[in-house]
Scaffold this motif. Structure first.
Motif, PDB file in Angstrom:
ATOM      1  N   SER A  79      43.669  46.191  31.256  1.00 30.20           N
ATOM      2  CA  SER A  79      42.491  46.999  31.572  1.00 30.20           C
ATOM      3  C   SER A  79      41.985  46.674  32.969  1.00 30.20           C
ATOM      4  N   GLN A  80      41.369  47.662  33.588  1.00 23.77           N
ATOM      5  CA  GLN A  80      40.677  47.453  34.853  1.00 23.77           C
ATOM      6  C   GLN A  80      39.353  46.741  34.567  1.00 23.77           C
ATOM      7  N   VAL A  81      39.063  45.691  35.302  1.00 22.39           N
ATOM      8  CA  VAL A  81      37.818  44.942  35.113  1.00 22.39           C
ATOM      9  C   VAL A  81      37.173  44.674  36.473  1.00 22.39           C
ATOM     10  N   ASP A  82      35.911  44.243  36.443  1.00 25.09           N
ATOM     11  CA  ASP A  82      35.235  43.904  37.693  1.00 25.09           C
ATOM     12  C   ASP A  82      35.152  42.378  37.848  1.00 25.09           C
ATOM     13  N   GLN A  83      34.603  41.949  38.969  1.00 22.94           N
ATOM     14  CA  GLN A  83      34.528  40.514  39.247  1.00 22.94           C
ATOM     15  C   GLN A  83      33.660  39.789  38.232  1.00 22.94           C
ATOM     16  N   ALA A  84      32.621  40.467  37.736  1.00 26.36           N
ATOM     17  CA  ALA A  84      31.741  39.841  36.750  1.00 26.36           C
ATOM     18  C   ALA A  84      32.504  39.487  35.481  1.00 26.36           C
ATOM     19  N   PHE A  85      33.439  40.339  35.091  1.00 20.36           N
ATOM     20  CA  PHE A  85      34.247  40.072  33.903  1.00 20.36           C
ATOM     21  C   PHE A  85      35.150  38.860  34.131  1.00 20.36           C
TER      22      PHE A  85
ATOM     23  N   ASP B  97      34.583  36.419  36.187  1.00 20.12           N
ATOM     24  CA  ASP B  97      33.720  35.235  36.227  1.00 20.12           C
ATOM     25  C   ASP B  97      33.306  34.805  34.823  1.00 20.12           C
TER      26      ASP B  97
ATOM     27  N   HIS C 178      36.141  48.180  27.080  1.00 19.20           N
ATOM     28  CA  HIS C 178      36.937  48.694  28.190  1.00 19.20           C
ATOM     29  C   HIS C 178      38.004  49.659  27.679  1.00 19.20           C
TER      30      HIS C 178
ATOM     31  N   SER D  45      42.234  44.170  38.854  1.00 15.02           N
ATOM     32  CA  SER D  45      41.082  44.435  39.725  1.00 15.02           C
ATOM     33  C   SER D  45      41.565  44.554  41.167  1.00 15.02           C
ATOM     34  N   GLY D  46      41.273  45.690  41.778  1.00 15.41           N
ATOM     35  CA  GLY D  46      41.648  45.882  43.174  1.00 15.41           C
ATOM     36  C   GLY D  46      43.126  45.795  43.441  1.00 15.41           C
TER      37      GLY D  46
ATOM     38  N   ARG E 193      46.060  41.191  39.668  1.00 16.57           N
ATOM     39  CA  ARG E 193      45.935  40.960  38.233  1.00 16.57           C
ATOM     40  C   ARG E 193      45.742  39.481  37.922  1.00 16.57           C
TER      41      ARG E 193
END
Length: 246
Positions: free
Chosen positions: A64-70, A72, A99, A170-171, A174
């Motif tokens: 899944s695509q996630v953000d930096q908060a995930f 962290d 997600h 992310s970005g 992985r």
């Protein structure tokens, strides 16, 4: 073939595989693809059947695509791979509940074997040995392997679920979080079973995951001895195991 010609062949094959693997859901780094390119290039100079036997860990991947908060939240970094501790286990339900998840039949070595079979495109060219649980995720791994024409020799562990791996993207990069579970139930006794022994004897090349070192180093030595005694291509041990692998 000259060294320069070999290097050019590897570079060309790596570029093609990079595009193809990502389009098929294999979230690999370029280093993974370069390793696979070298394996396929060696296979192209082996016997006519291009036989390869792979031993490794297999997992049902949840990508899944996630953000930096995930990232962290679970204390993980991009471009990394870890074996899950107790604090990481909730990540699997978190992905499913919050997600958009893509389910992929994974495991680095099984994916290498699947892509090798896909690229060689000859029936029975590649055989894979590993361990799964007797559950729906194990069935998914079987189905995915069969769809690619990969021959599988699974030890099916009683009372232990099929391994899972969270693929956090992310970005364009992985992070992998692996819960090996049934994959760790693979032992030398399965390597020494007749179906696996027949596959080892038929193969010309061997590809083994670094993960196997944690629970069945004797299987690696068994295959290495066979390769040495029969003057075959030596086992290739991918250097991409998690930091916790000795």
């Amino acid at each position: 073939m000259s060294r320069d010609s070999m290097n050019q062949l590897l570079e060309n094959r790596s570029s093609l595989l990079w595009d193809s693997c990502w389009s098929r859901g294999f979230w690999w780094t370029r280093a993974n693809v370069v390793r696979l390119s070298s394996v396929l290039t060696i296979l192209s100079f082996c016997a006519v059947k291009h036989s390869m036997c792979a031993v490794g860990e297999e997992k049902e991947r949840r990508s899944s695509q996630v953000d930096q908060a995930f990232l962290d939240k679970y204390e993980v970094k991009l471009n990394n791979a870890i074996l899950c501790e107790a604090k990481h286990i909730p990540v699997f339900d978190d992905l499913v509940n919050n997600h958009k998840v893509q389910y992929i039949a994974g495991g680095a070595t099984q994916n290498t074997a699947r892509v090798a079979q896909w690229q060689i495109n000859q029936p029975g060219a590649v055989t894979y040995a590993g361990a799964i649980g007797k559950d729906k995720f194990g069935d998914k791994l079987k189905e995915a392997a069969a769809a690619d024409g990969l021959t599988t020799l699974y030890y099916e562990a009683e009372g232990t679920p099929t391994g899972t791996c969270a693929v956090l993207v992310s970005g364009g990069e992985r992070s992998l979080m692996a819960n090996l579970a049934a994959a760790e139930k693979y032992t030398i006794s399965w390597t020494e079973s007749k179906p696996v022994q027949d596959a080892i004897a038929a193969a010309q090349m061997y590809y083994i995951a670094g993960f196997v070192l944690t629970h069945s180093a004797d299987s690696i030595m068994h295959v290495a001895k066979h390769a040495h005694d029969n003057n075959k291509v030596r086992p290739r041990l991918p250097l991409h195991s998690p930091p916790s692998t000795p």
